[in-house]
Design a protein around this motif. Structure first.
Motif, PDB file in Angstrom:
ATOM      1  N   TYR A 142     -47.624  31.714 -21.936  1.00 53.26           N
ATOM      2  CA  TYR A 142     -47.774  30.372 -22.464  1.00 53.26           C
ATOM      3  C   TYR A 142     -48.415  29.707 -21.620  1.00 53.26           C
ATOM      4  CZ  TYR A 142     -44.360  31.808 -26.375  1.00 53.26           C
ATOM      5  OH  TYR A 142     -43.991  32.427 -27.501  1.00 53.26           O
ATOM      6  N   PRO A 143     -49.202  28.542 -21.913  1.00 59.72           N
ATOM      7  CA  PRO A 143     -49.615  27.475 -20.816  1.00 59.72           C
ATOM      8  C   PRO A 143     -48.391  26.778 -20.325  1.00 59.72           C
ATOM      9  CG  PRO A 143     -50.054  26.788 -23.250  1.00 59.72           C
ATOM     10  CD  PRO A 143     -49.505  28.120 -23.312  1.00 59.72           C
ATOM     11  N   PRO A 144     -48.376  26.077 -19.347  1.00 56.28           N
ATOM     12  CA  PRO A 144     -47.421  25.208 -18.627  1.00 56.28           C
ATOM     13  C   PRO A 144     -46.804  24.333 -19.719  1.00 56.28           C
ATOM     14  CG  PRO A 144     -49.425  25.372 -17.319  1.00 56.28           C
ATOM     15  CD  PRO A 144     -49.645  26.020 -18.496  1.00 56.28           C
ATOM     16  N   GLU A 145     -45.364  24.191 -19.765  1.00 57.54           N
ATOM     17  CA  GLU A 145     -44.842  23.164 -20.472  1.00 57.54           C
ATOM     18  C   GLU A 145     -45.036  21.737 -20.132  1.00 57.54           C
ATOM     19  OE1 GLU A 145     -40.003  22.063 -20.944  1.00 57.54           O
ATOM     20  OE2 GLU A 145     -40.540  24.101 -20.573  1.00 57.54           O
ATOM     21  N   GLU A 205     -51.153  28.616 -32.730  1.00 60.48           N
ATOM     22  CA  GLU A 205     -49.994  29.969 -31.985  1.00 60.48           C
ATOM     23  C   GLU A 205     -50.459  29.813 -30.435  1.00 60.48           C
ATOM     24  OE1 GLU A 205     -51.142  34.627 -31.406  1.00 60.48           O
ATOM     25  OE2 GLU A 205     -51.136  33.681 -33.481  1.00 60.48           O
ATOM     26  N   ALA A 206     -49.123  29.928 -29.570  1.00 63.69           N
ATOM     27  CA  ALA A 206     -49.032  29.732 -28.349  1.00 63.69           C
ATOM     28  C   ALA A 206     -49.848  28.178 -27.616  1.00 63.69           C
ATOM     29  CB  ALA A 206     -50.272  30.956 -27.641  1.00 63.69           C
ATOM     30  N   GLY A 224     -42.455  22.250 -28.887  1.00 62.97           N
ATOM     31  CA  GLY A 224     -42.096  23.743 -29.012  1.00 62.97           C
ATOM     32  C   GLY A 224     -43.329  24.630 -29.086  1.00 62.97           C
ATOM     33  N   ILE A 225     -43.118  25.887 -28.824  1.00 69.11           N
ATOM     34  CA  ILE A 225     -44.197  26.873 -28.867  1.00 69.11           C
ATOM     35  C   ILE A 225     -43.748  28.220 -29.349  1.00 69.11           C
ATOM     36  CG2 ILE A 225     -43.843  27.692 -26.508  1.00 69.11           C
ATOM     37  CD1 ILE A 225     -46.787  27.477 -25.716  1.00 69.11           C
ATOM     38  N   TYR A 226     -44.758  29.025 -29.868  1.00 74.15           N
ATOM     39  CA  TYR A 226     -44.588  30.364 -30.622  1.00 74.15           C
ATOM     40  C   TYR A 226     -45.561  31.229 -30.287  1.00 74.15           C
ATOM     41  CZ  TYR A 226     -47.360  29.703 -34.540  1.00 74.15           C
ATOM     42  OH  TYR A 226     -48.628  29.728 -35.463  1.00 74.15           O
ATOM     43  N   GLY A 227     -45.210  32.765 -30.145  1.00 71.85           N
ATOM     44  CA  GLY A 227     -46.323  33.563 -30.015  1.00 71.85           C
ATOM     45  C   GLY A 227     -45.646  34.876 -30.133  1.00 71.85           C
ATOM     46  N   PRO A 228     -46.690  35.767 -30.431  1.00 73.46           N
ATOM     47  CA  PRO A 228     -45.980  37.172 -30.491  1.00 73.46           C
ATOM     48  C   PRO A 228     -45.221  37.563 -29.201  1.00 73.46           C
ATOM     49  CG  PRO A 228     -48.348  37.189 -31.181  1.00 73.46           C
ATOM     50  CD  PRO A 228     -47.910  36.039 -30.769  1.00 73.46           C
ATOM     51  N   THR A 229     -44.051  38.192 -29.407  1.00 73.67           N
ATOM     52  CA  THR A 229     -43.165  38.388 -27.983  1.00 73.67           C
ATOM     53  C   THR A 229     -44.058  39.134 -27.177  1.00 73.67           C
ATOM     54  OG1 THR A 229     -41.393  39.122 -29.586  1.00 73.67           O
ATOM     55  CG2 THR A 229     -41.003  39.959 -27.297  1.00 73.67           C
ATOM     56  N   GLY A 230     -43.714  38.408 -25.682  1.00 71.14           N
ATOM     57  CA  GLY A 230     -44.637  38.961 -24.687  1.00 71.14           C
ATOM     58  C   GLY A 230     -45.860  37.974 -24.338  1.00 71.14           C
ATOM     59  N   THR A 241     -44.912  40.713 -37.708  1.00 67.33           N
ATOM     60  CA  THR A 241     -44.991  40.313 -36.149  1.00 67.33           C
ATOM     61  C   THR A 241     -43.607  39.925 -35.753  1.00 67.33           C
ATOM     62  OG1 THR A 241     -47.307  39.715 -36.205  1.00 67.33           O
ATOM     63  CG2 THR A 241     -45.998  38.966 -34.329  1.00 67.33           C
ATOM     64  N   GLN A 242     -43.079  40.444 -34.657  1.00 66.44           N
ATOM     65  CA  GLN A 242     -42.054  39.588 -33.949  1.00 66.44           C
ATOM     66  C   GLN A 242     -42.478  38.282 -33.187  1.00 66.44           C
ATOM     67  OE1 GLN A 242     -38.548  40.620 -34.246  1.00 66.44           O
ATOM     68  NE2 GLN A 242     -39.230  42.202 -35.603  1.00 66.44           N
ATOM     69  N   TRP A 243     -41.850  37.177 -33.539  1.00 64.53           N
ATOM     70  CA  TRP A 243     -42.359  36.027 -32.982  1.00 64.53           C
ATOM     71  C   TRP A 243     -41.432  35.333 -32.134  1.00 64.53           C
ATOM     72  CZ3 TRP A 243     -47.532  34.683 -33.996  1.00 64.53           C
ATOM     73  CH2 TRP A 243     -48.180  35.251 -34.947  1.00 64.53           C
ATOM     74  N   SER A 244     -41.733  35.227 -30.632  1.00 70.08           N
ATOM     75  CA  SER A 244     -40.631  34.314 -29.718  1.00 70.08           C
ATOM     76  C   SER A 244     -41.062  33.075 -30.031  1.00 70.08           C
ATOM     77  CB  SER A 244     -41.065  34.837 -28.533  1.00 70.08           C
ATOM     78  OG  SER A 244     -40.678  36.311 -28.386  1.00 70.08           O
ATOM     79  N   VAL A 245     -39.897  32.255 -30.247  1.00 66.13           N
ATOM     80  CA  VAL A 245     -39.917  30.858 -30.636  1.00 66.13           C
ATOM     81  C   VAL A 245     -39.288  30.172 -29.634  1.00 66.13           C
ATOM     82  CG1 VAL A 245     -39.890  29.075 -32.224  1.00 66.13           C
ATOM     83  CG2 VAL A 245     -40.400  31.423 -32.998  1.00 66.13           C
ATOM     84  N   THR A 246     -39.702  29.051 -29.019  1.00 64.02           N
ATOM     85  CA  THR A 246     -38.936  27.847 -27.977  1.00 64.02           C
ATOM     86  C   THR A 246     -38.974  26.468 -28.652  1.00 64.02           C
ATOM     87  OG1 THR A 246     -39.090  29.457 -26.092  1.00 64.02           O
ATOM     88  CG2 THR A 246     -38.542  26.854 -25.932  1.00 64.02           C
ATOM     89  N   ALA A 247     -37.905  25.753 -28.802  1.00 69.54           N
ATOM     90  CA  ALA A 247     -38.176  24.449 -29.427  1.00 69.54           C
ATOM     91  C   ALA A 247     -36.985  23.655 -28.626  1.00 69.54           C
ATOM     92  CB  ALA A 247     -37.993  24.326 -30.844  1.00 69.54           C
TER      93      ALA A 247
END
Length: 359
Positions: free
Chosen positions: A103-106, A9-10, A94-100, A72-78
């Motif tokens: 995140y660490p730097p890409e 997570e995150a 990619g990365i995911y975590g609870p909305t808001g 939980t609502q999870w925000s996901v980026t891939a």
């Protein structure tokens, strides 16, 4: 016994995909190096993040979604990783975590491709390509490329430190020869900001493969991507016949003629390896003691001081040691000795290589 899943997570998760086989490379700063993502990610990671990573690869586009899982609502980026010419999907991150969730730097991930024949000659006008991220990762100006092999030529001859070139070159050559479509993993040091007043170093990891080019016998297409890692990672060379890097040292020692090379363990005051030229210069071929003890008693303190300075990287040790050493005929020969540290990350170094020449 199954392994515990890695907390994901995150954390940025990186996958590669070659020949329709997807493997997990890292979760945050934790190297995984080719394991199954389904067996390694957490249950939430498998249900929330993994489908988005697969979709990013299958559709060659960034996925930004909100997924409901549990309560939980999870925000996901891939995001997909694509070869510089845009033809091959070679991975995703990619990365995911609870909305808001912050995140660490890409991570900066750079893609590359190379089409080459058995003789190492580039094939085609666009045979050696790096994307902009790979130039940024090496902090290298695309306009500075000077090799006839393109950026891969500069990489092999300029951007790798000397101590890593043999391993990288032999793995690359073996990978091209095998052309088996299986992902290979390689970790190496890299020189950054080459040609500036402030050069740097990074630890990088490369994943890639090579395949024969259809209709072009003896021509291979290699492609993959590179990323920064916190420390050297495992090297995987599946199905490759790689030359042992230690053989380069053996061959170098064997070729030495006018100069004798000696490997020293300074903690144990012990010479544990000499080149054949050591005996040709008249010294005992099986000598295993302290190099300084071969100097006359009056010269020994200076020899010991120079060796200590060399272990500490003291610039004073860059000047050669002029002394005499006892030969196997029990006389003394005037010699000039230069020292180089082996384990440069440790001060004082434990191991030194000494180059001994007649003075």
């Amino acid at each position: 016994m199954s392994e515990e899943p890695i907390l994901d997570e995150a954390q940025w998760v990186v996958l590669d995909r070659f020949n329709d086989v997807t493997t997990l490379l890292s979760v945050g700063n934790v190297p995984v190096n080719g394991k199954s993502p389904r067996k390694t990610l957490t249950e939430t990671g498998r249900r929330v993040l993994l489908p988005a990573l697969v979709a990013a690869m299958d559709n060659k586009r960034t996925i930004d979604v909100v997924v409901e899982h549990g309560t939980t609502q999870w925000s996901v980026t891939a995001k997909p990783i694509v070869t510089p010419d845009g033809t091959e999907i070679i991975g995703a991150y990619g990365i995911y975590g609870p909305t808001g969730t912050p995140y660490p730097p890409e991570p900066l991930i750079g893609a590359w491709q190379w089409t080459v024949d058995r003789s190492g000659n580039n094939v085609g006008e666009l045979s050696s390509l790096w994307d902009k991220n790979l130039y940024a990762l090496h902090e290298y100006d695309p306009g500075a490329v000077s090799s006839t092999k393109g950026p891969v030529g500069d990489w092999l001859t300029k951007l790798l430190p000397h101590e890593d070139r043999a391993q990288v070159k032999t793995v690359v050559d073996a990978g091209l020869s095998a052309a088996n479509g299986i992902h290979q993993l390689l970790s190496f040091g890299a020189i950054t900001r080459l040609g500036t007043d402030n050069p740097g170093r990074k630890q990088l990891a490369l994943t890639g493969t090579s395949v024969p080019v259809p209709g072009s016998p003896g021509v291979f297409h290699a492609y993959g991507f590179t990323r920064e890692v916190p420390s050297p990672t495992r090297v995987i060379t599946s199905g490759l016949n790689v030359v042992n890097v230690a053989d380069f040292t053996r061959a170098y020692f064997e070729l030495a003629s006018e100069t004798a090379f000696v490997a020293i363990d300074c903690i144990q005051s012990y010479v544990f390896m000499t080149s054949p030229s050591w005996a040709r210069l008249g010294f005992h071929p099986d000598f295993e003691g302290d190099l300084a003890t071969l100097s006359p008693t009056t010269e020994r303190p200076n020899a010991e001081a120079v060796i200590l300075a060399a272990r500490q990287g003291d610039p004073a040790s860059f000047d050669p040691l002029i002394t005499t050493l006892k030969t196997r005929a029990d006389d003394f020969k005037a010699v000039r000795i230069r020292f180089s540290r082996v384990d440069r990350d440790v001060t004082p170094s434990r191991y030194l290589i000494a180059a001994v020449e007649e003075a």
